[in-house]
Design an enzyme around this catalytic site. Sequence first.
Site, PDB file in Angstrom:
ATOM      1  N   ILE A  79       0.878  -1.176   0.000  1.00 18.50           N
ATOM      2  CA  ILE A  79       0.000   0.000   0.000  1.00 18.50           C
ATOM      3  C   ILE A  79       0.908   1.215   0.000  1.00 18.50           C
ATOM      4  CG2 ILE A  79      -0.269  -0.022   2.525  1.00 18.50           C
ATOM      5  CD1 ILE A  79      -3.131   1.126   2.029  1.00 18.50           C
ATOM      6  N   ALA A  80       0.571   2.214  -0.789  1.00 16.26           N
ATOM      7  CA  ALA A  80       1.403   3.417  -0.851  1.00 16.26           C
ATOM      8  C   ALA A  80       0.548   4.618  -1.208  1.00 16.26           C
ATOM      9  CB  ALA A  80       2.507   3.248  -1.893  1.00 16.26           C
ATOM     10  N   VAL A  81       0.908   5.747  -0.614  1.00 12.52           N
ATOM     11  CA  VAL A  81       0.243   7.027  -0.886  1.00 12.52           C
ATOM     12  C   VAL A  81       1.328   8.060  -1.164  1.00 12.52           C
ATOM     13  CG1 VAL A  81      -1.192   8.863   0.113  1.00 12.52           C
ATOM     14  CG2 VAL A  81      -1.777   6.449   0.503  1.00 12.52           C
ATOM     15  N   GLU A 113       2.616  -7.802   6.064  1.00 16.48           N
ATOM     16  CA  GLU A 113       3.866  -7.596   6.780  1.00 16.48           C
ATOM     17  C   GLU A 113       4.377  -6.201   6.484  1.00 16.48           C
ATOM     18  OE1 GLU A 113       5.107 -10.414   3.419  1.00 16.48           O
ATOM     19  OE2 GLU A 113       4.941 -11.185   5.419  1.00 16.48           O
ATOM     20  N   ASN A 118       8.560   0.977  10.322  1.00 20.70           N
ATOM     21  CA  ASN A 118       7.760   1.743   9.363  1.00 20.70           C
ATOM     22  C   ASN A 118       6.525   2.288  10.094  1.00 20.70           C
ATOM     23  OD1 ASN A 118       6.000   2.612   7.315  1.00 20.70           O
ATOM     24  ND2 ASN A 118       6.713   1.065   5.876  1.00 20.70           N
ATOM     25  N   TYR A 124      -2.075   0.336  10.538  1.00 23.17           N
ATOM     26  CA  TYR A 124      -2.656  -1.002  10.642  1.00 23.17           C
ATOM     27  C   TYR A 124      -3.247  -1.239  12.043  1.00 23.17           C
ATOM     28  CZ  TYR A 124       0.256  -1.542   6.487  1.00 23.17           C
ATOM     29  OH  TYR A 124       0.840  -1.371   5.264  1.00 23.17           O
TER      30      TYR A 124
HETATM   31  C1  LIG Z   1       1.777   4.339   5.249  1.00 23.10           C
HETATM   32  C2  LIG Z   1       1.034   5.206   4.217  1.00 23.10           C
HETATM   33  C3  LIG Z   1       0.420   4.287   3.164  1.00 23.10           C
HETATM   34  C4  LIG Z   1      -0.084   5.971   4.964  1.00 23.10           C
HETATM   35  O1  LIG Z   1      -0.825   6.710   3.981  1.00 23.10           O
HETATM   36  P1  LIG Z   1      -1.755   7.962   4.391  1.00 23.10           P
HETATM   37  O2  LIG Z   1      -2.755   8.163   3.320  1.00 23.10           O
HETATM   38  O3  LIG Z   1      -0.885   9.092   4.757  1.00 23.10           O
HETATM   39  O4  LIG Z   1      -2.488   7.407   5.714  1.00 23.10           O
HETATM   40  P2  LIG Z   1      -3.870   7.958   6.329  1.00 23.10           P
HETATM   41  O5  LIG Z   1      -3.943   9.441   6.137  1.00 23.10           O
HETATM   42  O6  LIG Z   1      -5.003   7.160   5.793  1.00 23.10           O
HETATM   43  O7  LIG Z   1      -3.624   7.651   7.864  1.00 23.10           O
HETATM   44  C5  LIG Z   1      -4.605   7.005   8.654  1.00 23.10           C
HETATM   45  C6  LIG Z   1      -4.035   6.853  10.057  1.00 23.10           C
HETATM   46  O8  LIG Z   1      -2.883   5.991  10.040  1.00 23.10           O
HETATM   47  C7  LIG Z   1      -1.896   6.481  10.976  1.00 23.10           C
HETATM   48  N1  LIG Z   1      -0.718   6.956  10.249  1.00 23.10           N
HETATM   49  C8  LIG Z   1      -0.590   7.117   8.900  1.00 23.10           C
HETATM   50  N2  LIG Z   1       0.658   7.541   8.601  1.00 23.10           N
HETATM   51  C9  LIG Z   1       1.314   7.649   9.778  1.00 23.10           C
HETATM   52  C10 LIG Z   1       2.630   8.038  10.121  1.00 23.10           C
HETATM   53  N3  LIG Z   1       3.539   8.406   9.203  1.00 23.10           N
HETATM   54  N4  LIG Z   1       2.980   8.038  11.423  1.00 23.10           N
HETATM   55  C11 LIG Z   1       2.103   7.664  12.380  1.00 23.10           C
HETATM   56  N5  LIG Z   1       0.811   7.269  12.115  1.00 23.10           N
HETATM   57  C12 LIG Z   1       0.438   7.269  10.817  1.00 23.10           C
HETATM   58  C13 LIG Z   1      -2.560   7.626  11.718  1.00 23.10           C
HETATM   59  O9  LIG Z   1      -3.268   7.059  12.819  1.00 23.10           O
HETATM   60  C14 LIG Z   1      -3.536   8.147  10.665  1.00 23.10           C
HETATM   61  O10 LIG Z   1      -4.613   8.849  11.215  1.00 23.10           O
HETATM   62  P3  LIG Z   1      -4.440  10.445  11.530  1.00 23.10           P
HETATM   63  O11 LIG Z   1      -3.790  11.077  10.341  1.00 23.10           O
HETATM   64  O12 LIG Z   1      -5.861  10.859  11.763  1.00 23.10           O
HETATM   65  O13 LIG Z   1      -3.566  10.512  12.745  1.00 23.10           O
HETATM   66  C15 LIG Z   1       1.989   6.243   3.569  1.00 23.10           C
HETATM   67  O14 LIG Z   1       2.677   6.929   4.583  1.00 23.10           O
HETATM   68  C16 LIG Z   1       2.992   5.622   2.615  1.00 23.10           C
HETATM   69  O15 LIG Z   1       2.729   5.493   1.420  1.00 23.10           O
HETATM   70  N6  LIG Z   1       4.181   5.246   3.145  1.00 23.10           N
HETATM   71  C17 LIG Z   1       5.252   4.712   2.280  1.00 23.10           C
HETATM   72  C18 LIG Z   1       4.886   3.357   1.742  1.00 23.10           C
HETATM   73  C19 LIG Z   1       4.763   2.340   2.847  1.00 23.10           C
HETATM   74  O16 LIG Z   1       5.596   2.279   3.734  1.00 23.10           O
HETATM   75  N7  LIG Z   1       3.691   1.500   2.794  1.00 23.10           N
HETATM   76  C20 LIG Z   1       3.430   0.490   3.807  1.00 23.10           C
HETATM   77  C21 LIG Z   1       4.198  -0.749   3.589  1.00 23.10           C
HETATM   78  S1  LIG Z   1       3.675  -1.645   2.129  1.00 23.10           S
END
Ligand SMILES: CC(C)(COP(=O)(O)OP(=O)(O)OC[C@H]1O[C@@H](n2cnc3c(N)ncnc32)[C@H](O)[C@@H]1OP(=O)(O)O)[C@@H](O)C(=O)NCCC(=O)NCCS
Length: 159
Positions: A79-81, A113, A118, A124
């Site tokens: 998953i990635a954003v 996983e 991270n 999760y």
């Molecule tokens: C992890 C990832 C997918 C989160 O995407 P996002 O759209 O920013 O996440 P959301 O806005 O839906 O976050 C939902 C909740 O998750 C938690 N969360 C998300 N990113 C977080 C961070 N960097 N640190 C702490 N909590 C986090 C928080 O509880 C958040 O809620 P809040 O913003 O109201 O506090 C993004 O940071 C990413 O692409 N990371 C790099 C790729 C990666 O590592 N993917 C996972 C492994 S495959």
Amino acid sequence: MATDLAIRVEPGGMADLPDVMVAMADAFDPQYGEAWTEAQCAGILGMAGSWLLVARSGADPAGFALLRTVADEAELLLIAVRNRYRRQGVARALLAQAIGDAAADGVATLHLEVRDGNPAAELYRGLGFVQIGMRRGYYRGRSGKVFDALTFKKRLDVN
Ligand SMILES: CC(C)(COP(=O)(O)OP(=O)(O)OC[C@H]1O[C@@H](n2cnc3c(N)ncnc32)[C@H](O)[C@@H]1OP(=O)(O)O)[C@@H](O)C(=O)NCCC(=O)NCCS
């Protein structure tokens, strides 16, 4: 599914891989070895049970989730954003859609996983995944350094 950003989460296929790779390149730090190549994504997507969700703002790719279902178990593979769309609920929307789709398909358990350290682990945990184990040296980074993975699961057949 729509978020407060007016982001759409929709099922994707091979034709969406260029957008997936835009998000892949933006989202993952190469030092950890978590990102996949387009060929790896295409290989998985061509396998039975694999499915893709893509989040977009208009035509602009915001993120994606890649999953695979085998019998009544599914795995979140990636998953990635993109950075510019972070912390606005895009990943939560992707996972809510994935969980809903999987449950509707009779999936009982969703596994994943994540690299130890991270911050995605917080995402999760917030969605009810529980840590069930650790895989030592699961990820190999660009410089050859290895990183452990934490394994999580979420039961979908119970409330
Ligand atoms: C992890 C990832 C997918 C989160 O995407 P996002 O759209 O920013 O996440 P959301 O806005 O839906 O976050 C939902 C909740 O998750 C938690 N969360 C998300 N990113 C977080 C961070 N960097 N640190 C702490 N909590 C986090 C928080 O509880 C958040 O809620 P809040 O913003 O109201 O506090 C993004 O940071 C990413 O692409 N990371 C790099 C790729 C990666 O590592 N993917 C996972 C492994 S495959």
